[in-house]
Design a protein around this motif. Structure first.
Motif, short mmCIF file in Angstrom:
data_model
loop_
_atom_site.label_atom_id
_atom_site.label_comp_id
_atom_site.label_asym_id
_atom_site.label_seq_id
_atom_site.Cartn_x
_atom_site.Cartn_y
_atom_site.Cartn_z
N GLY A 124 0.81 -1.21 0.00
CA GLY A 124 0.00 0.00 0.00
C GLY A 124 0.84 1.26 0.00
O GLY A 124 0.51 2.24 -0.65
N GLY A 125 1.95 1.23 0.71
CA GLY A 125 2.84 2.38 0.73
C GLY A 125 3.44 2.67 -0.63
O GLY A 125 3.58 3.82 -1.03
N HIS A 126 3.76 1.63 -1.36
CA HIS A 126 4.32 1.82 -2.71
C HIS A 126 3.31 2.47 -3.63
O HIS A 126 3.65 3.32 -4.45
N PHE A 127 2.06 2.08 -3.50
CA PHE A 127 1.03 2.63 -4.38
C PHE A 127 0.65 4.06 -4.00
O PHE A 127 0.19 4.81 -4.84
N THR A 128 0.80 4.41 -2.74
CA THR A 128 0.31 5.72 -2.32
C THR A 128 1.39 6.78 -2.20
O THR A 128 1.07 7.94 -1.99
N PRO A 147 11.86 10.39 -1.83
CA PRO A 147 12.50 10.18 -0.53
C PRO A 147 11.58 9.52 0.50
O PRO A 147 12.06 8.82 1.40
N ALA A 148 10.28 9.70 0.37
CA ALA A 148 9.34 9.07 1.30
C ALA A 148 9.42 7.55 1.24
O ALA A 148 9.07 6.86 2.20
N PHE A 149 9.87 7.01 0.12
CA PHE A 149 10.03 5.57 -0.04
C PHE A 149 10.90 5.00 1.07
O PHE A 149 10.61 3.96 1.65
N TYR A 150 11.99 5.69 1.37
CA TYR A 150 12.93 5.20 2.37
C TYR A 150 12.37 5.33 3.78
O TYR A 150 12.60 4.46 4.63
N LEU A 151 11.61 6.37 4.03
CA LEU A 151 10.93 6.49 5.32
C LEU A 151 9.89 5.38 5.47
O LEU A 151 9.74 4.79 6.55
N HIS A 152 9.19 5.09 4.40
CA HIS A 152 8.19 4.02 4.39
C HIS A 152 8.84 2.68 4.74
O HIS A 152 8.37 1.95 5.61
N MET A 177 9.95 2.43 8.36
CA MET A 177 8.85 2.18 9.29
C MET A 177 8.34 0.74 9.19
O MET A 177 8.00 0.13 10.21
N ILE A 178 8.30 0.19 7.99
CA ILE A 178 7.91 -1.22 7.84
C ILE A 178 8.89 -2.10 8.61
O ILE A 178 8.50 -3.01 9.35
N ASP A 179 10.17 -1.83 8.46
CA ASP A 179 11.19 -2.61 9.15
C ASP A 179 11.07 -2.45 10.66
O ASP A 179 11.15 -3.42 11.41
N ARG A 180 10.86 -1.23 11.11
CA ARG A 180 10.72 -0.97 12.55
C ARG A 180 9.50 -1.68 13.12
O ARG A 180 9.56 -2.29 14.19
#
Length: 108
Positions: A13-17, A33-38, A41-44
């Motif tokens: 969902g993060g990739h699509f949005t 850059p939001a890709f890396y934050l996403h 957070m998935i990893d965390r």
């Protein structure tokens, strides 16, 4: 979350949005850059979930071998090539911990 009538998880969902387009092209999302934050957070979130019952959750995975289905169900014995990390193929079972294998980090 649903994309074009297909239910997707929080990771896909993060990739699509990213970039605010629910039908966006997830192949270009690494350009934002939001890709890396996403992904951080998935990893965390994954790490927190594991830590709640590490003995029973460290070697738990689910999902398929490809992003859009197909390829069969992923297994801990599947091999992953981390080209930039090491010149070897790693088993998924060697990559599910953030403190073992090629990774060595913690979250504060």
């Amino acid at each position: 979350m649903q994309i074009a009538g297909v239910r997707v998880g929080v990771h896909a969902g993060g990739h699509f949005t990213i970039a605010g387009d629910p039908a966006g092209d997830f192949f270009v999302s690494p350009g934002d850059p939001a890709f890396y934050l996403h992904h951080a957070m998935i990893d965390r979130t994954w790490t927190i979930w594991q830590a709640q019952d590490l003995q029973n959750r460290l070697q738990v995975i689910s999902g398929g071998r490809s992003m859009m289905g197909g390829g069969g169900t992923a297994a801990l014995s599947d091999e992953v090539n981390l080209y930039s990390v090491a010149d070897k193929k790693w088993k998924v079972s060697e990559l599910v911990s953030v403190t073992d294998g090629p990774f060595c980090y913690t979250y504060a």
